[in-house]
Design a protein around this motif. Structure first.
Motif, PDB file in Angstrom:
ATOM      1  N   GLN A  31      54.686  41.751 -38.577  1.00 16.70           N
ATOM      2  CA  GLN A  31      53.545  42.573 -38.200  1.00 16.70           C
ATOM      3  C   GLN A  31      52.549  41.792 -37.360  1.00 16.70           C
ATOM      4  O   GLN A  31      51.812  42.373 -36.577  1.00 16.70           O
ATOM      5  N   CYS A  32      52.497  40.478 -37.563  1.00 19.85           N
ATOM      6  CA  CYS A  32      51.494  39.656 -36.889  1.00 19.85           C
ATOM      7  C   CYS A  32      52.079  38.987 -35.654  1.00 19.85           C
ATOM      8  O   CYS A  32      53.021  38.202 -35.742  1.00 19.85           O
ATOM      9  N   ILE A  33      51.490  39.292 -34.520  1.00 25.14           N
ATOM     10  CA  ILE A  33      51.894  38.657 -33.272  1.00 25.14           C
ATOM     11  C   ILE A  33      50.820  37.665 -32.850  1.00 25.14           C
ATOM     12  O   ILE A  33      51.103  36.511 -32.559  1.00 25.14           O
ATOM     13  N   LYS A  34      49.572  38.105 -32.848  1.00 24.63           N
ATOM     14  CA  LYS A  34      48.448  37.240 -32.501  1.00 24.63           C
ATOM     15  C   LYS A  34      47.711  36.859 -33.787  1.00 24.63           C
ATOM     16  O   LYS A  34      47.429  37.720 -34.619  1.00 24.63           O
ATOM     17  N   LEU A  35      47.419  35.569 -33.946  1.00 19.60           N
ATOM     18  CA  LEU A  35      46.749  35.077 -35.144  1.00 19.60           C
ATOM     19  C   LEU A  35      45.322  34.643 -34.829  1.00 19.60           C
ATOM     20  O   LEU A  35      45.082  33.943 -33.848  1.00 19.60           O
ATOM     21  N   GLU A  36      44.396  35.055 -35.688  1.00 20.56           N
ATOM     22  CA  GLU A  36      42.994  34.670 -35.545  1.00 20.56           C
ATOM     23  C   GLU A  36      42.814  33.282 -36.136  1.00 20.56           C
ATOM     24  O   GLU A  36      43.130  33.030 -37.290  1.00 20.56           O
ATOM     25  N   LYS A  37      42.292  32.366 -35.329  1.00 21.09           N
ATOM     26  CA  LYS A  37      42.090  30.990 -35.778  1.00 21.09           C
ATOM     27  C   LYS A  37      40.618  30.680 -36.041  1.00 21.09           C
ATOM     28  O   LYS A  37      40.298  29.731 -36.740  1.00 21.09           O
ATOM     29  N   GLN A  38      39.722  31.491 -35.474  1.00 19.25           N
ATOM     30  CA  GLN A  38      38.284  31.267 -35.656  1.00 19.25           C
ATOM     31  C   GLN A  38      37.829  31.802 -37.017  1.00 19.25           C
ATOM     32  O   GLN A  38      38.288  32.853 -37.450  1.00 19.25           O
ATOM     33  N   PRO A  39      36.911  31.116 -37.690  1.00 17.57           N
ATOM     34  CA  PRO A  39      36.434  31.563 -39.000  1.00 17.57           C
ATOM     35  C   PRO A  39      35.728  32.925 -38.931  1.00 17.57           C
ATOM     36  O   PRO A  39      34.816  33.118 -38.137  1.00 17.57           O
ATOM     37  N   ILE A  40      36.184  33.845 -39.775  1.00 13.93           N
ATOM     38  CA  ILE A  40      35.550  35.158 -39.889  1.00 13.93           C
ATOM     39  C   ILE A  40      35.385  35.520 -41.368  1.00 13.93           C
ATOM     40  O   ILE A  40      35.354  36.696 -41.731  1.00 13.93           O
ATOM     41  N   ASN A  77      47.814  28.583 -41.462  1.00  7.88           N
ATOM     42  CA  ASN A  77      47.673  27.122 -41.434  1.00  7.88           C
ATOM     43  C   ASN A  77      46.243  26.668 -41.164  1.00  7.88           C
ATOM     44  O   ASN A  77      45.952  25.479 -41.261  1.00  7.88           O
ATOM     45  N   ALA A  78      45.355  27.594 -40.836  1.00  7.03           N
ATOM     46  CA  ALA A  78      43.963  27.234 -40.560  1.00  7.03           C
ATOM     47  C   ALA A  78      43.278  26.841 -41.873  1.00  7.03           C
ATOM     48  O   ALA A  78      43.414  27.546 -42.880  1.00  7.03           O
ATOM     49  N   PRO A  79      42.544  25.727 -41.885  1.00  5.44           N
ATOM     50  CA  PRO A  79      41.883  25.273 -43.116  1.00  5.44           C
ATOM     51  C   PRO A  79      40.936  26.315 -43.712  1.00  5.44           C
ATOM     52  O   PRO A  79      40.878  26.482 -44.929  1.00  5.44           O
ATOM     53  N   TRP A  80      40.212  27.061 -42.877  1.00  4.56           N
ATOM     54  CA  TRP A  80      39.267  28.045 -43.406  1.00  4.56           C
ATOM     55  C   TRP A  80      39.994  29.205 -44.083  1.00  4.56           C
ATOM     56  O   TRP A  80      39.502  29.771 -45.064  1.00  4.56           O
ATOM     57  N   VAL A  81      41.200  29.534 -43.611  1.00  4.72           N
ATOM     58  CA  VAL A  81      41.983  30.613 -44.228  1.00  4.72           C
ATOM     59  C   VAL A  81      42.451  30.163 -45.613  1.00  4.72           C
ATOM     60  O   VAL A  81      42.406  30.940 -46.573  1.00  4.72           O
ATOM     61  N   LYS A  82      42.862  28.923 -45.738  1.00  6.53           N
ATOM     62  CA  LYS A  82      43.284  28.392 -47.040  1.00  6.53           C
ATOM     63  C   LYS A  82      42.131  28.437 -48.033  1.00  6.53           C
ATOM     64  O   LYS A  82      42.322  28.788 -49.202  1.00  6.53           O
ATOM     65  N   LYS A  83      40.921  28.128 -47.575  1.00  2.67           N
ATOM     66  CA  LYS A  83      39.748  28.185 -48.456  1.00  2.67           C
ATOM     67  C   LYS A  83      39.452  29.616 -48.890  1.00  2.67           C
ATOM     68  O   LYS A  83      39.135  29.868 -50.047  1.00  2.67           O
ATOM     69  N   VAL A  84      39.565  30.559 -47.961  1.00  2.00           N
ATOM     70  CA  VAL A  84      39.327  31.968 -48.292  1.00  2.00           C
ATOM     71  C   VAL A  84      40.357  32.448 -49.317  1.00  2.00           C
ATOM     72  O   VAL A  84      40.014  33.133 -50.285  1.00  2.00           O
ATOM     73  N   LEU A  85      41.615  32.071 -49.133  1.00  2.21           N
ATOM     74  CA  LEU A  85      42.664  32.457 -50.083  1.00  2.21           C
ATOM     75  C   LEU A  85      42.394  31.870 -51.466  1.00  2.21           C
ATOM     76  O   LEU A  85      42.544  32.559 -52.481  1.00  2.21           O
ATOM     77  N   ASP A  86      42.002  30.598 -51.511  1.00  2.00           N
ATOM     78  CA  ASP A  86      41.687  29.963 -52.792  1.00  2.00           C
ATOM     79  C   ASP A  86      40.523  30.673 -53.480  1.00  2.00           C
ATOM     80  O   ASP A  86      40.549  30.902 -54.689  1.00  2.00           O
ATOM     81  N   ARG A  87      39.509  31.045 -52.715  1.00  5.10           N
ATOM     82  CA  ARG A  87      38.337  31.728 -53.267  1.00  5.10           C
ATOM     83  C   ARG A  87      38.725  33.107 -53.813  1.00  5.10           C
ATOM     84  O   ARG A  87      38.298  33.495 -54.901  1.00  5.10           O
ATOM     85  N   LYS A  88      39.557  33.842 -53.075  1.00  4.94           N
ATOM     86  CA  LYS A  88      40.003  35.168 -53.525  1.00  4.94           C
ATOM     87  C   LYS A  88      40.856  35.058 -54.788  1.00  4.94           C
ATOM     88  O   LYS A  88      40.744  35.875 -55.695  1.00  4.94           O
ATOM     89  N   ARG A  89      41.704  34.044 -54.851  1.00  5.59           N
ATOM     90  CA  ARG A  89      42.526  33.846 -56.055  1.00  5.59           C
ATOM     91  C   ARG A  89      41.656  33.524 -57.257  1.00  5.59           C
ATOM     92  O   ARG A  89      41.904  33.994 -58.358  1.00  5.59           O
TER      93      ARG A  89
END
Length: 94
Positions: A31-40, A77-89
């Motif tokens: 489903q994902c072709i373009k990946l957002e790398k900037q923190p949102i 693989n973006a560090p901010w995405v990993k942090k968001v996932l950890d926070r949601k978990r």
């Protein structure tokens, strides 16, 4: 044309694009072709994580935005995405 041929043809025409797996529909492609790398992080309302499978070798993280409900694919693989996932978990763990 025989009746069997017509029934078989109609059967093939009614097969949906996705295959049903329980309540979910598995789409036979990524489903994902373009990946957002900037923190949102503050804009994210909901996260959906699709693990790699036989149709898509990539883990896909799809964020639904709070404001307008648009869906954006995040770079797993973006560090901010990993942090968001950890926070949601952590929020989901009692």
């Amino acid at each position: 044309m025989s009746v069997i041929t017509i029934v078989a043809l109609l059967g093939f025409l009614t097969i949906p694009e996705g295959m049903s797996v329980g309540d979910q529909i598995v789409k036979p492609r990524c489903q994902c072709i373009k990946l957002e790398k900037q923190p949102i992080g503050r804009l994210i309302g909901m996260l959906e994580v699709n693990p790699a499978n036989s149709y898509c070798k990539n883990v896909e993280i799809i964020a639904t935005l709070k404001k307008d409900g648009n869906k954006i694919c995040l770079d797993p693989n973006a560090p901010w995405v990993k942090k968001v996932l950890d926070r949601k978990r952590a929020e989901q763990t009692p």
